[in-house]
Write an enzyme that holds these catalytic residues in place. Sequence first.
Site, PDB file in Angstrom:
ATOM      1  N   TYR A   1      -2.505  -9.135  16.274  1.00 33.77           N
ATOM      2  CA  TYR A   1      -1.459  -8.607  17.155  1.00 33.77           C
ATOM      3  C   TYR A   1      -1.340  -9.453  18.422  1.00 33.77           C
ATOM      4  O   TYR A   1      -0.389  -9.302  19.174  1.00 33.77           O
ATOM      5  CB  TYR A   1      -1.774  -7.148  17.507  1.00 33.77           C
ATOM      6  CG  TYR A   1      -1.897  -6.280  16.264  1.00 33.77           C
ATOM      7  CD1 TYR A   1      -0.765  -5.837  15.601  1.00 33.77           C
ATOM      8  CD2 TYR A   1      -3.145  -5.964  15.726  1.00 33.77           C
ATOM      9  CE1 TYR A   1      -0.867  -5.079  14.449  1.00 33.77           C
ATOM     10  CE2 TYR A   1      -3.261  -5.209  14.572  1.00 33.77           C
ATOM     11  CZ  TYR A   1      -2.119  -4.775  13.934  1.00 33.77           C
ATOM     12  OH  TYR A   1      -2.224  -4.039  12.785  1.00 33.77           O
TER      13      TYR A   1
ATOM     14  N   ARG B   1      -3.353   3.642  12.517  1.00 34.60           N
ATOM     15  CA  ARG B   1      -2.938   4.876  11.826  1.00 34.60           C
ATOM     16  C   ARG B   1      -1.979   5.682  12.676  1.00 34.60           C
ATOM     17  O   ARG B   1      -1.130   6.385  12.155  1.00 34.60           O
ATOM     18  CB  ARG B   1      -4.172   5.671  11.405  1.00 34.60           C
ATOM     19  CG  ARG B   1      -4.894   4.906  10.307  1.00 34.60           C
ATOM     20  CD  ARG B   1      -6.026   5.660   9.679  1.00 34.60           C
ATOM     21  NE  ARG B   1      -6.744   4.785   8.772  1.00 34.60           N
ATOM     22  CZ  ARG B   1      -7.949   5.025   8.295  1.00 34.60           C
ATOM     23  NH1 ARG B   1      -8.575   6.134   8.641  1.00 34.60           N
ATOM     24  NH2 ARG B   1      -8.520   4.176   7.477  1.00 34.60           N
TER      25      ARG B   1
ATOM     26  N   CYS C   1      -4.022   6.097   0.003  1.00 39.56           N
ATOM     27  CA  CYS C   1      -3.463   4.826  -0.460  1.00 39.56           C
ATOM     28  C   CYS C   1      -3.097   4.854  -1.937  1.00 39.56           C
ATOM     29  O   CYS C   1      -2.697   3.826  -2.505  1.00 39.56           O
ATOM     30  CB  CYS C   1      -4.448   3.691  -0.180  1.00 39.56           C
ATOM     31  SG  CYS C   1      -4.874   3.562   1.570  1.00 39.56           S
TER      32      CYS C   1
ATOM     33  N   ARG D   1     -11.152   7.513   3.748  1.00 40.14           N
ATOM     34  CA  ARG D   1     -10.923   6.473   2.741  1.00 40.14           C
ATOM     35  C   ARG D   1     -12.222   5.887   2.173  1.00 40.14           C
ATOM     36  O   ARG D   1     -12.214   4.836   1.564  1.00 40.14           O
ATOM     37  CB  ARG D   1     -10.094   5.341   3.348  1.00 40.14           C
ATOM     38  CG  ARG D   1      -8.751   5.749   3.902  1.00 40.14           C
ATOM     39  CD  ARG D   1      -7.761   4.594   3.829  1.00 40.14           C
ATOM     40  NE  ARG D   1      -6.672   4.687   4.778  1.00 40.14           N
ATOM     41  CZ  ARG D   1      -5.697   5.603   4.757  1.00 40.14           C
ATOM     42  NH1 ARG D   1      -5.682   6.532   3.819  1.00 40.14           N
ATOM     43  NH2 ARG D   1      -4.750   5.582   5.671  1.00 40.14           N
TER      44      ARG D   1
ATOM     45  N   CYS E   1       0.866  -1.183   0.000  1.00 41.25           N
ATOM     46  CA  CYS E   1       0.000   0.000   0.000  1.00 41.25           C
ATOM     47  C   CYS E   1       0.896   1.224   0.000  1.00 41.25           C
ATOM     48  O   CYS E   1       2.089   1.135   0.288  1.00 41.25           O
ATOM     49  CB  CYS E   1      -0.907   0.005   1.231  1.00 41.25           C
ATOM     50  SG  CYS E   1      -2.283   1.176   1.065  1.00 41.25           S
TER      51      CYS E   1
ATOM     52  N   LYS F   1     -12.227  -5.092   2.275  1.00 47.87           N
ATOM     53  CA  LYS F   1     -11.651  -4.222   3.303  1.00 47.87           C
ATOM     54  C   LYS F   1     -12.573  -3.032   3.481  1.00 47.87           C
ATOM     55  O   LYS F   1     -12.814  -2.272   2.550  1.00 47.87           O
ATOM     56  CB  LYS F   1     -10.259  -3.763   2.880  1.00 47.87           C
ATOM     57  CG  LYS F   1      -9.641  -2.782   3.872  1.00 47.87           C
ATOM     58  CD  LYS F   1      -8.202  -2.476   3.554  1.00 47.87           C
ATOM     59  CE  LYS F   1      -7.657  -1.425   4.497  1.00 47.87           C
ATOM     60  NZ  LYS F   1      -6.269  -1.100   4.224  1.00 47.87           N
TER      61      LYS F   1
ATOM     62  N   GLU G   1     -16.556  -8.056  -4.628  1.00 52.31           N
ATOM     63  CA  GLU G   1     -15.133  -7.698  -4.508  1.00 52.31           C
ATOM     64  C   GLU G   1     -14.263  -8.956  -4.491  1.00 52.31           C
ATOM     65  O   GLU G   1     -13.216  -9.015  -5.135  1.00 52.31           O
ATOM     66  CB  GLU G   1     -14.884  -6.912  -3.211  1.00 52.31           C
ATOM     67  CG  GLU G   1     -15.216  -5.440  -3.290  1.00 52.31           C
ATOM     68  CD  GLU G   1     -14.119  -4.640  -3.989  1.00 52.31           C
ATOM     69  OE1 GLU G   1     -13.190  -5.226  -4.555  1.00 52.31           O
ATOM     70  OE2 GLU G   1     -14.206  -3.395  -3.962  1.00 52.31           O
TER      71      GLU G   1
ATOM     72  N   LYS H   1     -11.635  -7.845   6.310  1.00 56.96           N
ATOM     73  CA  LYS H   1     -11.007  -6.979   7.306  1.00 56.96           C
ATOM     74  C   LYS H   1     -11.910  -5.794   7.600  1.00 56.96           C
ATOM     75  O   LYS H   1     -12.412  -5.203   6.646  1.00 56.96           O
ATOM     76  CB  LYS H   1      -9.690  -6.480   6.739  1.00 56.96           C
ATOM     77  CG  LYS H   1      -8.954  -5.494   7.596  1.00 56.96           C
ATOM     78  CD  LYS H   1      -7.747  -4.996   6.896  1.00 56.96           C
ATOM     79  CE  LYS H   1      -7.145  -3.900   7.729  1.00 56.96           C
ATOM     80  NZ  LYS H   1      -6.220  -3.109   6.997  1.00 56.96           N
TER      81      LYS H   1
ATOM     82  N   CYS I   1      -0.149   4.237   1.661  1.00 59.19           N
ATOM     83  CA  CYS I   1      -0.578   5.254   2.639  1.00 59.19           C
ATOM     84  C   CYS I   1       0.465   5.598   3.696  1.00 59.19           C
ATOM     85  O   CYS I   1       0.519   6.731   4.168  1.00 59.19           O
ATOM     86  CB  CYS I   1      -1.904   4.881   3.284  1.00 59.19           C
ATOM     87  SG  CYS I   1      -1.862   3.368   4.253  1.00 59.19           S
TER      88      CYS I   1
HETATM   89  C1  PBG Z   1      -2.988   0.158   4.831  1.00 58.79           C
HETATM   90  C2  PBG Z   1      -3.529  -0.664   5.941  1.00 58.79           C
HETATM   91  C3  PBG Z   1      -4.332  -0.288   7.033  1.00 58.79           C
HETATM   92  C4  PBG Z   1      -4.447  -1.417   7.842  1.00 58.79           C
HETATM   93  C5  PBG Z   1      -3.760  -2.444   7.218  1.00 58.79           C
HETATM   94  N1  PBG Z   1      -3.227  -1.968   6.039  1.00 58.79           N
HETATM   95  C6  PBG Z   1      -4.885   1.026   7.425  1.00 58.79           C
HETATM   96  C7  PBG Z   1      -5.907   1.691   6.629  1.00 58.79           C
HETATM   97  O1  PBG Z   1      -6.406   1.192   5.628  1.00 58.79           O
HETATM   98  O2  PBG Z   1      -6.189   2.832   6.997  1.00 58.79           O
HETATM   99  C8  PBG Z   1      -5.161  -1.494   9.171  1.00 58.79           C
HETATM  100  C9  PBG Z   1      -4.650  -2.519  10.118  1.00 58.79           C
HETATM  101  C10 PBG Z   1      -5.091  -2.375  11.520  1.00 58.79           C
HETATM  102  O3  PBG Z   1      -5.905  -1.499  11.890  1.00 58.79           O
HETATM  103  O4  PBG Z   1      -4.619  -3.173  12.342  1.00 58.79           O
HETATM  104  N2  PBG Z   1      -3.886   0.613   3.904  1.00 58.79           N
END
Ligand code: PBG
Length: 328
Positions: free
Chosen positions: A313, A205, A130, A217, A120, A195, A233, A248, A122
């Site tokens: 995590y 973030r 992104c 986003r 990504c 997502k 998707e 996710k 971002c």
């Molecule tokens: C990057 C990305 C994000 C997460 C994983 N890859 C953040 C977003 O889309 O803002 C989030 C992971 C998390 O909250 O643990 N685009």
Amino acid sequence: MPHPMFRPRRLREKALVRSLVRETRLSVDDFIYPMFIVHGRGVRAPIGAMPGQARLSVDEMVKEAKDVAGLGIPGVLLFGLPAEKDPRGSEAYAEDGIVQQAVRAIKDTVPDLLVLTDVCLCEYTSHGHCGVVEDGTVKNDPTLELLTRTAVSHAEAGADMVAPSDMMDGRVGAIREGLDDAGFAETPIMAYSAKYASVFYGPFREAADSTPQFGDRRAYQMDPANVVEAMREIALDVDEGADIVMVKPALPYLDVIARAKAEFGMPLAAYSVSGEYAMIRAAGQLGWLDERRAMMEALLSIRRAGADIVITYFAREAARALERGGEG
Ligand code: PBG
């Protein structure tokens, strides 16, 4: 058969019988552990809203990666924080970018650990979006080339799998083609297919310093209200060559996980995101929940819903709990 002929409690009385008829089990084999990598040496910078998690420099990350492998966790998912951000996120696809360095370091020192990379822009863009921004909006097609370069550079560094999380249309196909052309036809793609534009990414973030500098986003991530669209998707990503698809966040979207597994039967990952982790940690710290049991129940629920792979995590703590023989 009505009571008293059928007594479901007969199978609940003894722990060993409960275990015999248990339908879902958590296993360390299903976990992927995310890590945040920063430039420098000897850096371990705790992340405020994710107690127990830190941003790590490559040397510290290698130590942690050894611990992760020692616990039997099969893989890590790497996120990088660049030395400098710019509008096109150049460090994302730089040969000596932070993630590329981290991949090489793990492959040199902990070769048995799978290295997955988040693809990504971002974390790398000065505007925090992104993709490429033009006239105040994120442009889809010009972004594809940069994402492809990023994925190829990760594969060149030795990544075992790439995981695009940007939600641009057509990125799985573009990355597949790019990898194939560069000689990485064997490198799988784990696509963040469904997502959602979720508030539960808040702590991430902060960790990845990737908050959009304007807007949000919602113009590229999915509307939390939609599940039929999630299936579309996923279908697109499968058509474009995704090897593993992902939903996710996980806990607020268990219905999406269950439906994705039922409809596609593809290897399915679920990302239990930073906010899910933070909630359980916070309630645990306040003494409002038994943190360890809440963690195990949440992870089990994600597996029960249909996820094969759980990105969490909590992977290290859950692995330790499973080692001690606890189902929960
Ligand atoms: C990057 C990305 C994000 C997460 C994983 N890859 C953040 C977003 O889309 O803002 C989030 C992971 C998390 O909250 O643990 N685009």
